[in-house]
Design a protein around this motif. Structure first.
Motif, PDB file in Angstrom:
ATOM      1  N   ASP A 133      13.970   2.147  51.665  1.00 36.68           N
ATOM      2  CA  ASP A 133      12.659   2.504  51.700  1.00 36.68           C
ATOM      3  C   ASP A 133      12.423   2.817  53.090  1.00 36.68           C
ATOM      4  OD1 ASP A 133      12.070   0.150  52.833  1.00 36.68           O
ATOM      5  OD2 ASP A 133      11.142  -0.898  51.188  1.00 36.68           O
ATOM      6  N   GLY A 134      11.054   3.110  53.472  1.00 40.24           N
ATOM      7  CA  GLY A 134      10.850   3.546  55.052  1.00 40.24           C
ATOM      8  C   GLY A 134      10.856   2.296  55.827  1.00 40.24           C
ATOM      9  N   LEU A 135      10.465   1.253  55.376  1.00 41.78           N
ATOM     10  CA  LEU A 135      10.652   0.092  56.588  1.00 41.78           C
ATOM     11  C   LEU A 135      11.771  -0.463  56.752  1.00 41.78           C
ATOM     12  CD1 LEU A 135       7.637  -2.256  54.631  1.00 41.78           C
ATOM     13  CD2 LEU A 135       7.506  -0.850  56.651  1.00 41.78           C
ATOM     14  N   ALA A 136      12.897  -0.432  55.896  1.00 39.48           N
ATOM     15  CA  ALA A 136      14.276  -0.957  56.208  1.00 39.48           C
ATOM     16  C   ALA A 136      14.900   0.103  57.020  1.00 39.48           C
ATOM     17  CB  ALA A 136      15.016  -1.064  54.615  1.00 39.48           C
ATOM     18  N   ALA A 137      14.449   1.515  56.691  1.00 46.70           N
ATOM     19  CA  ALA A 137      15.077   2.400  57.434  1.00 46.70           C
ATOM     20  C   ALA A 137      14.515   2.220  58.959  1.00 46.70           C
ATOM     21  CB  ALA A 137      14.903   3.866  56.984  1.00 46.70           C
TER      22      ALA A 137
END
Length: 227
Positions: free
Chosen positions: A62-66
Motif C-alpha cells: 500500500d501507499g503507506l508502506a511505499a
C-alpha cells in the motif's frame, strides 16, 4: 525548472485524469505511473521524480508502506511524497507523516489546489493546514507506540533558542509570515531559522520538523478537552 511527478494509484481513470491535468502545465510533467506501492518504489528509483502523488489503499504494497521505503532511501532524499486519498482517516495521515510524507490532499480536491499542492511540496514545504497540524499531530504523532521516533529531547540540544522557538511555532501550524509577525522579524529570517533547524536535525522537510517537535516534547499535545 520542470517538476517531475510520479503517479501511484490503482485506478486507471484517476491516473489518466491527473496526467492530463499535470501535463497541461508548463512547469510540470508526469514521468511515470504506478498501480501499486511496490511499483511506485521501483519507478521512483528509476525516474527520481520530484514529487510522488501517492494513494494509500492499493493492492499488494500500500501507499503507506511505499512511502516509508521511499523516504528512507537516501538516494531518493530529494523526492517528496504527497498523499492523495479518499480515505482521510486521522491514523492514515499520521502514519504517512511519520513515514516521511510531505503532506496530504483528499481526492475531492480542486484542480487548482492539486497543482498548488504539487508546487508547494516540490519547493520543500509541507502541505499541512494549521487545523490539520493542530488536530492530527497532537492526537497521534506524540502518542507512544505509533511508529518510529524521529527525535528525542536531547536531539534538540544543538538548536539555538530562536531556532527552537521558531520550530515550536511551525509545529503549531503557523506560516512563516505569521511567525514573522509574532517575532517582529522578516519572513526570510524565519525561513532561515526553519532551514537551519531542519539541517541540524536532518529533517527532510517542514512536515518532518513538525513530527520532531512533538516527539521530542518541544511542543506538548493538547488534552482531549482542549482540542
Amino acid at each position: 525548472m520542470t517538476i517531475r511527478v510520479l503517479l501511484a494509484d490503482d485506478q486507471a481513470l484517476l491516473r489518466a485524469t491527473f496526467r492530463i491535468l499535470i501535463d497541461s502545465c508548463d512547469d510540470m510533467e508526469v514521468v511515470a505511473e504506478a498501480t501499486d506501492g511496490a511499483a511506485a518504489v521501483d519507478l521512483a528509483r528509476v525516474h527520481r521524480p520530484d514529487v510522488i502523488l501517492m494513494d494509500i489503499r492499493m493492492p499488494g504494497t500500500d501507499g503507506l508502506a511505499a512511502t516509508s521505503v521511499i523516504c528512507a532511501d537516501r538516494e531518493l532524499s530529494d523526492t517528496r511524497v504527497l498523499i492523495l486519498t479518499t480515505f482521510e482517516i486521522d491514523e492514515y495521515v499520521a502514519q504517512a507523516l511519520r513515514s516521511g510524507a510531505s503532506g496530504f490532499l483528499g481526492k475531492d480536491v480542486t484542480a487548482e489546489a492539486l497543482l498548488a499542492g504539487i508546487r508547494t511540496v516540490a519547493a520543500g514545504d509541507s502541505l499541512l493546514s494549521p487545523g490539520a497540524t493542530r488536530t492530527l499531530i497532537t492526537r497521534f504523532l506524540s502518542a507512544p507506540g505509533l511508529g518510529t521516533r524521529l527525535a528525542a529531547a536531547d536531539d534538540l540540544s544543538g538548536l539555538t533558542t530562536r531556532e527552537r522557538e521558531v520550530m515550536a511555532w511551525v509545529a503549531e501550524g503557523h506560516s512563516n509570515d505569521e511567525i514573522a509577525q509574532k517575532l517582529f522579524v522578516s519572513p526570510l529570517t524565519v525561513r532561515t531559522h526553519v532551514h537551519r533547524a531542519m539541517t541540524k536535525l536532518s529533517a527532510r522537510d517542514r512536515a518532518q520538523l513538525v513530527v520532531m517537535a512533538y516527539q521530542s516534547g518541544l511542543v506538548q499535545a493538547l488534552p482531549p478537552e482542549d482540542r
